[in-house]
Design a protein around this motif. Structure first.
Motif, mmCIF file in Angstrom:
data_model
loop_
_atom_site.group_PDB
_atom_site.id
_atom_site.type_symbol
_atom_site.label_atom_id
_atom_site.label_comp_id
_atom_site.label_asym_id
_atom_site.label_seq_id
_atom_site.Cartn_x
_atom_site.Cartn_y
_atom_site.Cartn_z
ATOM 1 N N ALA A 189 68.872 37.741 -7.471
ATOM 2 C CA ALA A 189 67.889 36.659 -7.450
ATOM 3 C C ALA A 189 68.621 35.323 -7.501
ATOM 4 C CB ALA A 189 66.934 36.792 -8.627
ATOM 5 N N GLY A 190 67.941 34.245 -7.141
ATOM 6 C CA GLY A 190 68.585 32.942 -7.148
ATOM 7 C C GLY A 190 67.599 31.801 -7.304
ATOM 8 N N GLY A 191 68.105 30.563 -7.194
ATOM 9 C CA GLY A 191 67.263 29.383 -7.342
ATOM 10 C C GLY A 191 67.202 28.918 -8.789
ATOM 11 N N THR A 192 66.690 27.698 -8.976
ATOM 12 C CA THR A 192 66.551 27.210 -10.349
ATOM 13 C C THR A 192 65.602 28.078 -11.153
ATOM 14 O OG1 THR A 192 64.828 25.617 -9.682
ATOM 15 C CG2 THR A 192 67.088 24.809 -9.744
ATOM 16 N N SER A 193 64.712 28.811 -10.465
ATOM 17 C CA SER A 193 63.805 29.725 -11.160
ATOM 18 C C SER A 193 64.563 30.772 -11.952
ATOM 19 C CB SER A 193 62.882 30.428 -10.159
ATOM 20 O OG SER A 193 61.940 29.536 -9.625
ATOM 21 N N ASN A 194 65.739 31.155 -11.479
ATOM 22 C CA ASN A 194 66.515 32.177 -12.169
ATOM 23 C C ASN A 194 67.656 31.595 -12.992
ATOM 24 O OD1 ASN A 194 65.289 34.818 -11.239
ATOM 25 N ND2 ASN A 194 65.555 33.725 -9.314
ATOM 26 N N ALA A 195 67.850 30.279 -12.904
ATOM 27 C CA ALA A 195 68.744 29.603 -13.845
ATOM 28 C C ALA A 195 68.021 29.378 -15.170
ATOM 29 C CB ALA A 195 69.220 28.278 -13.262
ATOM 30 N N VAL A 196 66.727 29.105 -15.102
ATOM 31 C CA VAL A 196 65.934 28.845 -16.307
ATOM 32 C C VAL A 196 66.013 29.989 -17.318
ATOM 33 C CG1 VAL A 196 63.587 28.479 -17.178
ATOM 34 C CG2 VAL A 196 64.370 27.238 -15.171
ATOM 35 N N PRO A 197 65.771 31.263 -16.919
ATOM 36 C CA PRO A 197 65.823 32.330 -17.919
ATOM 37 C C PRO A 197 67.194 32.565 -18.524
ATOM 38 C CG PRO A 197 65.474 33.239 -15.716
ATOM 39 C CD PRO A 197 65.290 31.764 -15.620
ATOM 40 N N VAL A 198 68.266 32.122 -17.856
ATOM 41 C CA VAL A 198 69.588 32.193 -18.480
ATOM 42 C C VAL A 198 69.600 31.322 -19.732
ATOM 43 C CG1 VAL A 198 72.040 31.705 -18.208
ATOM 44 C CG2 VAL A 198 70.755 32.687 -16.304
ATOM 45 N N VAL A 199 69.092 30.101 -19.608
ATOM 46 C CA VAL A 199 69.047 29.182 -20.744
ATOM 47 C C VAL A 199 68.056 29.686 -21.795
ATOM 48 C CG1 VAL A 199 68.576 26.813 -21.450
ATOM 49 C CG2 VAL A 199 69.720 27.258 -19.270
ATOM 50 N N THR A 200 66.910 30.178 -21.346
ATOM 51 C CA THR A 200 65.933 30.747 -22.281
ATOM 52 C C THR A 200 66.540 31.903 -23.059
ATOM 53 O OG1 THR A 200 64.058 30.126 -20.885
ATOM 54 C CG2 THR A 200 63.700 31.908 -22.460
ATOM 55 N N GLY A 201 67.283 32.757 -22.355
ATOM 56 C CA GLY A 201 67.912 33.894 -23.023
ATOM 57 C C GLY A 201 68.878 33.462 -24.108
#
Length: 297
Positions: A230-242
């Motif tokens: 997966a990619g995009g800022t949509s999948n960068a967000v859950p990295v930070v959330t995690g």
């Protein structure tokens, strides 16, 4: 298929796991398209779920079990809030998305979520709808809930008022953490689609931190669980959330503002982000945990 990053472009997740792998006591809400996603326009038109499932996997897929991928948290509680698919057909206008988001934020806050992951936005031009959404974000702020949101994929400078027209990323509420995306070289990501070139939005004031968006994670295809890139800022967000979830497993008393400050202050600096992202870097799980542990409760 294998991918590797430039030396130093990583989130130090494995080192962080030497400290904690998460806790079921931490509740994270994920506002997204849910399952069999209603697209917000026509109740009879159901879109395949495809957007929220990868985020769930990045945040909390069970680790160290020999199956699939490991999430940033091996143990965490996730609250899935379905607000409809982000995209609708060209020329259509989703007039109720803002209110669905408002209800979801209130539900998350009132039911124990400490962090809300929203890999999406509202671009409703009606002032009353934007005001309603702002009040919901402020409600979360008043209750100490961190809202982690996507910067967006239009390659725009969100510090420019003419370009900052999506919400909540363009609000100034203290509990907002806006996330951009970097590629494997540590630069703001840009990629070509079928009909356009797109990439991470940025802003030295409005975009606070970045993360690698391209991750192998969970998905569902034709009713069957699969794994995909997966990619995009949509999948960068859950990295930070995690990573925020890991912090709360060690320091559950942290407020939204404290969480935000720890994540920003411990970010790993990258040359390509200097002057373009407020922290100048990407989220660093190990450094964030060490910083949190160094502070008195």
């Amino acid at each position: 298929m294998e991918y590797s990053t430039k030396a130093g472009v990583d989130h130090n997740i494995t080192r962080a796991w030497s400290i904690t792998t998460g806790s079921k006591k931490v509740v994270v809400a994920v506002m997204d398209d849910g399952f069999n996603a209603f697209d917000g326009m026509d109740a009879e038109r159901i879109q395949p779920y495809s957007h929220g499932i990868p985020a769930l996997g990045i945040i909390g897929a069970k680790g160290n079990n020999g199956i699939g991928v490991a999430g940033i948290n091996w143990n965490i509680s996730m609250m899935l809030l379905k607000i409809g698919a982000q995209g609708v057909k060209r020329g259509e206008y989703d007039r109720s998305r803002a209110q669905r988001a408002v209800k979801a934020i209130h539900y998350a806050v009132d039911n124990g979520a400490r962090v809300i992951n929203w890999s999406g936005f509202v671009d409703d031009p009606r002032p009353d709808q934007i005001a309603s959404l702002r009040h919901a974000v402020e409600y979360a702020d008043a209750h100490g809930v961190l809202l982690v949101v996507a910067a967006g994929n239009s390659m725009d400078n969100l510090d420019n008022p003419e370009k900052c027209r999506t919400y909540p990323a363009c609000f100034d509420t203290g509990n907002l953490l806006v996330v951009g995306e970097v590629n494997f070289a540590g630069d703001l990501d840009a990629f070509s689609g079928r009909d356009r070139i797109s990439g991470s939005n940025y802003g030295a004031r409005r975009v606070h931190i970045a993360a690698i968006g391209r991750n192998f994670t969970t998905d569902v295809r034709n009713g069957v669980g699969v794994y995909r890139l997966a990619g995009g800022t949509s999948n960068a967000v859950p990295v930070v959330t995690g990573v925020a979830g890991l912090l709360l497993s060690m320091r559950p008393a942290l407020t939204a503002i404290e969480l935000k400050n720890i994540l920003i202050q411990s970010a790993k600096k990258l040359p390509g982000l200097e002057g373009r992202i407020a922290s100048g870097g990407i989220v660093d799980a190990y450094a964030a945990l060490r910083l949190a542990l160094s502070r008195k409760e």
